[in-house]
Write a protein that holds these residues in place. Structure first.
Motif, PDB file in Angstrom:
ATOM      1  N   MET A   1      28.697  16.186  54.164  1.00 33.81           N
ATOM      2  CA  MET A   1      27.514  16.969  54.473  1.00 33.81           C
ATOM      3  C   MET A   1      27.123  16.728  55.929  1.00 33.81           C
ATOM      4  SD  MET A   1      23.844  16.804  52.605  1.00 33.81           S
ATOM      5  CE  MET A   1      22.843  15.718  53.568  1.00 33.81           C
ATOM      6  N   SER A   2      26.989  17.795  56.701  1.00 36.17           N
ATOM      7  CA  SER A   2      26.597  17.627  58.089  1.00 36.17           C
ATOM      8  C   SER A   2      25.131  18.020  58.258  1.00 36.17           C
ATOM      9  CB  SER A   2      27.491  18.465  59.003  1.00 36.17           C
ATOM     10  OG  SER A   2      27.240  19.829  58.799  1.00 36.17           O
ATOM     11  N   ILE A   3      24.485  17.345  59.180  1.00 41.31           N
ATOM     12  CA  ILE A   3      23.082  17.662  59.440  1.00 41.31           C
ATOM     13  C   ILE A   3      22.991  18.779  60.469  1.00 41.31           C
ATOM     14  CG2 ILE A   3      21.960  15.500  58.825  1.00 41.31           C
ATOM     15  CD1 ILE A   3      22.304  14.554  61.617  1.00 41.31           C
ATOM     16  N   ASP A   4      21.899  19.494  60.430  1.00 40.43           N
ATOM     17  CA  ASP A   4      21.670  20.587  61.367  1.00 40.43           C
ATOM     18  C   ASP A   4      21.283  19.991  62.717  1.00 40.43           C
ATOM     19  OD1 ASP A   4      21.118  22.957  62.643  1.00 40.43           O
ATOM     20  OD2 ASP A   4      19.243  23.331  61.545  1.00 40.43           O
ATOM     21  N   LEU A   5      22.161  20.140  63.694  1.00 44.67           N
ATOM     22  CA  LEU A   5      21.925  19.584  65.024  1.00 44.67           C
ATOM     23  C   LEU A   5      21.213  20.562  65.952  1.00 44.67           C
ATOM     24  CD1 LEU A   5      25.319  17.735  65.547  1.00 44.67           C
ATOM     25  CD2 LEU A   5      23.108  16.745  64.932  1.00 44.67           C
ATOM     26  N   ASN A   6      20.972  21.785  65.513  1.00 43.81           N
ATOM     27  CA  ASN A   6      20.309  22.764  66.367  1.00 43.81           C
ATOM     28  C   ASN A   6      18.944  22.286  66.874  1.00 43.81           C
ATOM     29  OD1 ASN A   6      22.418  24.600  66.362  1.00 43.81           O
ATOM     30  ND2 ASN A   6      21.651  25.662  64.553  1.00 43.81           N
ATOM     31  N   PRO A   7      18.092  21.714  66.011  1.00 43.47           N
ATOM     32  CA  PRO A   7      16.800  21.227  66.525  1.00 43.47           C
ATOM     33  C   PRO A   7      16.966  20.090  67.543  1.00 43.47           C
ATOM     34  CG  PRO A   7      16.740  21.386  64.126  1.00 43.47           C
ATOM     35  CD  PRO A   7      18.166  21.619  64.548  1.00 43.47           C
ATOM     36  N   VAL A   8      18.006  19.293  67.379  1.00 42.07           N
ATOM     37  CA  VAL A   8      18.249  18.189  68.315  1.00 42.07           C
ATOM     38  C   VAL A   8      18.631  18.756  69.680  1.00 42.07           C
ATOM     39  CG1 VAL A   8      19.622  16.120  68.773  1.00 42.07           C
ATOM     40  CG2 VAL A   8      18.966  16.684  66.423  1.00 42.07           C
ATOM     41  N   PHE A   9      19.565  19.704  69.695  1.00 44.20           N
ATOM     42  CA  PHE A   9      19.958  20.321  70.961  1.00 44.20           C
ATOM     43  C   PHE A   9      18.765  21.034  71.607  1.00 44.20           C
ATOM     44  CE2 PHE A   9      24.349  20.047  69.255  1.00 44.20           C
ATOM     45  CZ  PHE A   9      24.936  19.419  70.342  1.00 44.20           C
ATOM     46  N   LYS A  10      17.957  21.706  70.800  1.00 43.15           N
ATOM     47  CA  LYS A  10      16.784  22.404  71.338  1.00 43.15           C
ATOM     48  C   LYS A  10      15.811  21.399  71.954  1.00 43.15           C
ATOM     49  CE  LYS A  10      12.912  25.355  70.168  1.00 43.15           C
ATOM     50  NZ  LYS A  10      12.109  25.961  69.135  1.00 43.15           N
ATOM     51  N   ALA A  11      15.576  20.310  71.251  1.00 42.12           N
ATOM     52  CA  ALA A  11      14.651  19.288  71.757  1.00 42.12           C
ATOM     53  C   ALA A  11      15.166  18.677  73.058  1.00 42.12           C
ATOM     54  CB  ALA A  11      14.437  18.204  70.703  1.00 42.12           C
ATOM     55  N   LEU A  12      16.460  18.395  73.105  1.00 35.65           N
ATOM     56  CA  LEU A  12      17.033  17.747  74.281  1.00 35.65           C
ATOM     57  C   LEU A  12      17.277  18.721  75.432  1.00 35.65           C
ATOM     58  CD1 LEU A  12      19.542  15.311  72.562  1.00 35.65           C
ATOM     59  CD2 LEU A  12      17.309  14.771  73.577  1.00 35.65           C
ATOM     60  N   ALA A  13      17.117  20.010  75.193  1.00 35.99           N
ATOM     61  CA  ALA A  13      17.304  20.998  76.261  1.00 35.99           C
ATOM     62  C   ALA A  13      16.191  20.921  77.301  1.00 35.99           C
ATOM     63  CB  ALA A  13      17.366  22.402  75.666  1.00 35.99           C
ATOM     64  N   ASN A  14      15.072  20.343  76.934  1.00 35.93           N
ATOM     65  CA  ASN A  14      13.935  20.259  77.839  1.00 35.93           C
ATOM     66  C   ASN A  14      13.979  18.948  78.623  1.00 35.93           C
ATOM     67  OD1 ASN A  14      11.042  19.330  78.449  1.00 35.93           O
ATOM     68  ND2 ASN A  14      10.798  21.509  78.025  1.00 35.93           N
ATOM     69  N   PRO A  15      13.919  18.998  79.957  1.00 36.49           N
ATOM     70  CA  PRO A  15      14.020  17.772  80.759  1.00 36.49           C
ATOM     71  C   PRO A  15      12.890  16.776  80.517  1.00 36.49           C
ATOM     72  CG  PRO A  15      13.536  19.664  82.168  1.00 36.49           C
ATOM     73  CD  PRO A  15      13.805  20.198  80.788  1.00 36.49           C
ATOM     74  N   ILE A  16      11.696  17.264  80.214  1.00 40.14           N
ATOM     75  CA  ILE A  16      10.584  16.341  79.947  1.00 40.14           C
ATOM     76  C   ILE A  16      10.852  15.563  78.669  1.00 40.14           C
ATOM     77  CG2 ILE A  16       8.129  16.210  79.343  1.00 40.14           C
ATOM     78  CD1 ILE A  16       7.733  18.611  81.268  1.00 40.14           C
ATOM     79  N   ARG A  17      11.348  16.237  77.641  1.00 40.64           N
ATOM     80  CA  ARG A  17      11.641  15.531  76.384  1.00 40.64           C
ATOM     81  C   ARG A  17      12.784  14.542  76.571  1.00 40.64           C
ATOM     82  NH1 ARG A  17       9.789  20.646  74.092  1.00 40.64           N
ATOM     83  NH2 ARG A  17      11.876  21.538  74.036  1.00 40.64           N
ATOM     84  N   ARG A  18      13.761  14.887  77.419  1.00 41.65           N
ATOM     85  CA  ARG A  18      14.828  13.914  77.704  1.00 41.65           C
ATOM     86  C   ARG A  18      14.255  12.687  78.409  1.00 41.65           C
ATOM     87  NH1 ARG A  18      17.646  18.654  79.232  1.00 41.65           N
ATOM     88  NH2 ARG A  18      17.486  18.082  81.450  1.00 41.65           N
ATOM     89  N   GLU A  19      13.319  12.913  79.329  1.00 39.75           N
ATOM     90  CA  GLU A  19      12.670  11.790  80.006  1.00 39.75           C
ATOM     91  C   GLU A  19      11.873  10.944  79.010  1.00 39.75           C
ATOM     92  OE1 GLU A  19      10.596  12.387  83.799  1.00 39.75           O
ATOM     93  OE2 GLU A  19      11.589  14.342  83.900  1.00 39.75           O
TER      94      GLU A  19
END
Length: 111
Positions: A1-19
């Motif tokens: 079973m794989s988890i949905d990584l789309n929300p993770v990629f979306k969250a990490l797409a923003n530079p402030i959230r990466r910071e």
């Protein structure tokens, strides 16, 4: 079973959230401390970013009294590594090992 990584990629797409993730990988921080790390943002904006990170599973928050401590959950990032980076890194390491062996053998033949 794989988890949905789309929300993770979306969250990490923003530079402030990466910071924010960079700040949290060092140690857990209260929401107030995180706000102090980003003086250009108001508290509501910081909270919106935290909600996106939490929704993606990258953040775990724990209330202790009146404070909310935010912890980085690196497991979704680990899942990205296992799915997208690990197989490529293993193949590259295998190719480098084969090249090393081939070069060593050609050196022995020359000697």
């Amino acid at each position: 079973m794989s988890i949905d990584l789309n929300p993770v990629f979306k969250a990490l797409a923003n530079p402030i959230r990466r910071e924010m993730c960079d700040e949290l990988k060092l140690r857990p921080l209260t929401t107030k401390q995180l706000c102090e790390c980003f003086p250009a943002l108001n508290r509501c904006t910081v909270m919106q970013h935290l909600r996106v990170l939490e929704g993606a599973g990258l953040l775990v928050s724990v209330r202790k009294g009146r404070e909310r401590f935010n912890y980085l959950n690196a497991m979704p990032i680990q899942s990205i590594h296992e799915r997208w980076i690990g197989p490529h890194a293993a193949r590259a390491a295998s190719m480098l090992s084969a090249m090393k062996t081939e070069l060593e053998q050609s050196k022995e033949v020359e000697a």
